[in-house]
Design a protein around this motif. Structure first.
Motif, short mmCIF file in Angstrom:
data_model
loop_
_atom_site.label_atom_id
_atom_site.label_comp_id
_atom_site.label_asym_id
_atom_site.label_seq_id
_atom_site.Cartn_x
_atom_site.Cartn_y
_atom_site.Cartn_z
N SER A 177 0.84 -1.20 0.00
CA SER A 177 0.00 0.00 0.00
C SER A 177 0.87 1.25 0.00
N MET A 178 0.28 2.36 -0.38
CA MET A 178 0.99 3.64 -0.35
C MET A 178 1.37 4.00 1.09
N GLN A 179 0.54 3.63 2.03
CA GLN A 179 0.84 3.90 3.45
C GLN A 179 2.10 3.16 3.89
N GLU A 180 2.23 1.90 3.44
CA GLU A 180 3.42 1.12 3.77
C GLU A 180 4.67 1.72 3.13
N ILE A 181 4.53 2.21 1.92
CA ILE A 181 5.67 2.84 1.24
C ILE A 181 6.09 4.10 1.99
N ALA A 182 5.12 4.89 2.41
CA ALA A 182 5.42 6.11 3.16
C ALA A 182 6.16 5.78 4.45
N ALA A 183 5.71 4.75 5.14
CA ALA A 183 6.35 4.36 6.39
C ALA A 183 7.77 3.87 6.15
N GLU A 184 7.96 3.09 5.08
CA GLU A 184 9.28 2.58 4.76
C GLU A 184 10.24 3.71 4.40
N ALA A 185 9.72 4.73 3.73
CA ALA A 185 10.55 5.87 3.32
C ALA A 185 10.68 6.90 4.44
N GLU A 186 9.93 6.70 5.53
CA GLU A 186 9.93 7.60 6.68
C GLU A 186 9.40 8.99 6.31
N PHE A 187 8.30 8.97 5.55
CA PHE A 187 7.59 10.19 5.20
C PHE A 187 6.13 10.06 5.63
N ALA A 188 5.49 11.19 5.85
CA ALA A 188 4.05 11.17 6.09
C ALA A 188 3.36 10.75 4.79
N THR A 189 2.24 10.05 4.93
CA THR A 189 1.52 9.59 3.74
C THR A 189 1.14 10.76 2.84
N GLY A 190 0.75 11.88 3.44
CA GLY A 190 0.40 13.06 2.65
C GLY A 190 1.57 13.57 1.83
N THR A 191 2.76 13.49 2.39
CA THR A 191 3.97 13.92 1.66
C THR A 191 4.21 13.01 0.47
N LEU A 192 4.00 11.72 0.68
CA LEU A 192 4.17 10.77 -0.41
C LEU A 192 3.26 11.10 -1.58
N TYR A 193 2.00 11.42 -1.27
CA TYR A 193 1.04 11.71 -2.34
C TYR A 193 1.36 13.01 -3.07
N LYS A 194 2.14 13.88 -2.46
CA LYS A 194 2.56 15.10 -3.16
C LYS A 194 3.53 14.77 -4.29
N PHE A 195 4.28 13.70 -4.10
CA PHE A 195 5.23 13.27 -5.13
C PHE A 195 4.58 12.34 -6.14
N PHE A 196 3.76 11.41 -5.64
CA PHE A 196 3.16 10.39 -6.50
C PHE A 196 1.70 10.19 -6.11
N PRO A 197 0.76 10.49 -7.03
CA PRO A 197 -0.66 10.36 -6.72
C PRO A 197 -1.11 8.93 -6.41
N GLY A 198 -0.34 7.95 -6.90
CA GLY A 198 -0.71 6.56 -6.66
C GLY A 198 0.42 5.62 -7.02
N LYS A 199 0.20 4.32 -6.84
CA LYS A 199 1.25 3.34 -7.11
C LYS A 199 1.60 3.28 -8.60
N ARG A 200 0.62 3.49 -9.45
CA ARG A 200 0.88 3.44 -10.88
C ARG A 200 1.87 4.53 -11.28
N GLU A 201 1.67 5.74 -10.74
CA GLU A 201 2.58 6.84 -11.05
C GLU A 201 3.98 6.58 -10.47
N LEU A 202 3.99 5.94 -9.32
CA LEU A 202 5.26 5.58 -8.70
C LEU A 202 5.98 4.52 -9.53
N PHE A 203 5.24 3.52 -9.97
CA PHE A 203 5.79 2.50 -10.86
C PHE A 203 6.35 3.14 -12.12
N ARG A 204 5.60 4.07 -12.70
CA ARG A 204 6.03 4.72 -13.94
C ARG A 204 7.35 5.46 -13.73
#
Length: 205
Positions: A39-66
């Motif tokens: 999940s995006m929440q798990e990725i945020a935790a692994e990267a040590e960022f708030a989930t909201g911060t993660l979504y500022k960079f990548f709207p979803g897993k597909r965009e992150l994959f891309r």
């Protein structure tokens, strides 16, 4: 960085590092658990960022994959293109390209597995941008292969064959083998020699 580009500001460098940290964290989790299970929440935790911060960079897993795949494609391309600039005989250039591409894929086999995982193993990720860029790169490889096969025929090194068909078949043959290795995470050092023996030696004049 080109001569005309301006150096990144501190804020821009930090933003780029955060982006890289997120992508690295995502790859670790994808490799361990699979793309669809993370999940995006798990990725945020692994990267040590708030989930909201993660979504500022990548709207979803597909965009992150891309983003991950586009970076990998760019890196592989920059490593492989110089091989074609050699003035050596065509067979040697093709052989060196096989070595270089296999080395590039071997270093990044988890990314190849991710690509296959997202596309459920059907040779397509379902992301038009990623798949389109890969198709462009394959066309570029086929163009360079055609050039070398043509040189080989003209020099009497290869049999007089249809170089368009040969380039396409050879690219498909090599892609199948290398992707299969990457998917399994198992690499045999004799693979490139086997490709040469099975395919290239068959067209020698």
């Amino acid at each position: 960085m080109s001569a005309n580009s301006s150096p990144l500001s501190r804020k821009e460098r930090e933003k780029e590092q955060h982006r890289k940290d997120i992508m690295d964290a995502a790859m670790r989790l994808f490799a361990e658990q699979g793309f669809h299970a993370v999940s995006m929440q798990e990725i945020a935790a692994e990267a040590e960022f708030a989930t909201g911060t993660l979504y500022k960079f990548f709207p979803g897993k597909r965009e992150l994959f891309r983003a991950i795949m586009l970076d990998v494609i760019a890196d592989i391309t920059s490593e492989l293109r110089p091989v074609w600039d050699s003035a050596e005989d065509p067979l040697e250039i093709i052989f060196k390209f096989l070595h270089a591409r296999r080395t590039a894929f071997r270093k990044r086999y988890e990314y190849i597995r991710l690509y296959n995982m997202v596309g459920n193993g059907f040779g397509s990720s379902g992301d038009e941008i990623v798949d389109g860029l890969i198709a462009e790169r394959r066309q570029e490889v086929e163009k360079n292969l055609k050039k070398q096969f043509t040189r080989g025929v003209e020099q009497g090194l290869f049999k007089p064959v249809n170089v368009d068909v040969l380039a396409r078949l050879f690219e498909d043959f090599c892609q199948t083998i290398i992707r299969s290795e990457a998917s399994r995470g198992e690499f045999d050092d004799e693979t490139v020699s086997s490709i040469k023996d099975l395919f290239l030696n068959g067209i020698l004049a």
